[in-house]
Structures are given as structure tokens and as C-alpha cells.
Enzyme design. Structure first.
Site, short mmCIF file in Angstrom:
data_model
loop_
_atom_site.label_atom_id
_atom_site.label_comp_id
_atom_site.label_asym_id
_atom_site.label_seq_id
_atom_site.Cartn_x
_atom_site.Cartn_y
_atom_site.Cartn_z
CE LYS A 42 -3.74 2.13 2.66
NZ LYS A 42 -4.54 2.14 3.69
CB SER A 116 -7.81 3.64 3.06
OG SER A 116 -7.58 2.99 4.18
CB SER A 140 -8.40 0.47 5.89
OG SER A 140 -9.02 1.65 5.95
#
Length: 183
Positions: A42, A116, A140
């Protein structure tokens, strides 16, 4: 691939790292339990020589000169970081950012990827990588994992070091965790 829009940047050294691991295996065996396993991070955590943009045009040129703690440990185990995945801008909300736009669900591009860490989840779901590392303050990791038909795990807060990962919303004390097709 392009319709999913789950990757912000690719690691230009990924093939060289794979060649190095191939040579190491021929000469002395596996370097670790994750030898050659492709991973996506990420874009909230640092991977040396790759941008950490947080999905925002504000940070499009930010290039940290270090690996996040979890990245360093995974590299020591033999993993190869293929790229950085999309996220909710600055690590919050749905997977949309001023730098890349919106990420689409691989199963139905008209639907969201769920949060997210949706870019990492969509990347694994679309078989771009075997494992992705997400970050979670509320849901998330778990929600995008479910909505993209993969497994996700949120470790207990404090169990995995967040060094080298943007804090996002510090009051939430988020966790870093894996996302994969199976556990």
C-alpha cells in the site's frame, strides 16, 4: 489491468531483484521462506527507491531513502516488491486519490474496492501479486479483503511495527497486515 487502476507505481528493480534471488538459489539455496514471492505494498509505507505518494499530488515526488520496518523484514525473507498500490488519499476513506483517480473492483468495475487498502486488495484479487500489505485504522484491510474475495488479517495494534509507514490518523493507532488469496 488498466480498468482496475490498483497500482500507482512499479518497482523498476523488480526483475533485477528476481535475477539476484535466482542466482542465490542456484548457488546456496533459498534466502528465506518468502523467496521470490511477489508482494505489493500500500502506497502508505516506504519501499526504498520507490515513491511514497499517499495517493496525493502533494507527495507525487516524495522518494524515501529507506524501507519501512515490515518491508525490510519481508525483503530479508526473500520477497520481491513489485509495486505500490492505490489507497484512499492520505490513507483515509475509499480508494480514490488526486494522483490516480478511483480504483475499481476486479469483479465488477462499477463497484468500489471497499476502503483505503482497496488497491492492495484489488491487486491480489486480479493476480498482480501473491500478497499485498495493507494498513488499517478501522476496517481498511478486512472490508477490502471481503469485497475483493480474498483473505485479510489485521494484527493486534502494536504487534507489527509501523516504522516507515505514514501514521494517517494517529488517534486510531492502525495496524499493518497481509492480504492474500488464502491464508
Amino acid at each position: 489491468g488498466p480498468k482496475i487502476n490498483s497500482l500507482i507505481s512499479l518497482n523498476p528493480q523488480a526483475l533485477a531483484e528476481a535475477d539476484r534471488l535466482d542466482a542465490a538459489r542456484r548457488s546456496s539455496g533459498l534466502v528465506g521462506p518468502l523467496h521470490g514471492i511477489p508482494i505489493v505494498m500500500k502506497d502508505q509505507g516506504d519501499v526504498k527507491e520507490m515513491p511514497t505518494t499517499l495517493g496525493s499530488v502533494l507527495f507525487k515526488d516524495h522518494r524515501p531513502n529507506r524501507d519501512a520496518f515490515v518491508v525490510a523484514k519481508l525483503k530479508q525473507a526473500g520477497a520481491i516488491f513489485l509495486g505500490k498500490a492505490t489507497l484512499g488519499e492520505l490513507g483515509a476513506g475509499d480508494t480514490h486519490g488526486s494522483l490516480f483517480g478511483s480504483t475499481c473492483n476486479p469483479y465488477d468495475p462499477t463497484r468500489t474496492v471497499g476502503g483505503s487498502s482497496g488497491g492492495p486488495a484489488a491487486s491480489v484479487s486480479a493476480n498482480f501479486a501473491t500478497i499485498a500489505i495493507g494498513q488499517e485504522g478501522l476496517a481498511s484491510i478486512r472490508r477490502p479483503a471481503i469485497w475483493n474475495n480474498i483473505a485479510g488479517m489485521r494484527p493486534s495494534i502494536g504487534l507489527v511495527s509501523r516504522s516507515g509507514v505514514y501514521g494517517g490518523w494517529p488517534s486510531m493507532n492502525g495496524s499493518l497486515g497481509p492480504m492474500a488469496r488464502s491464508v
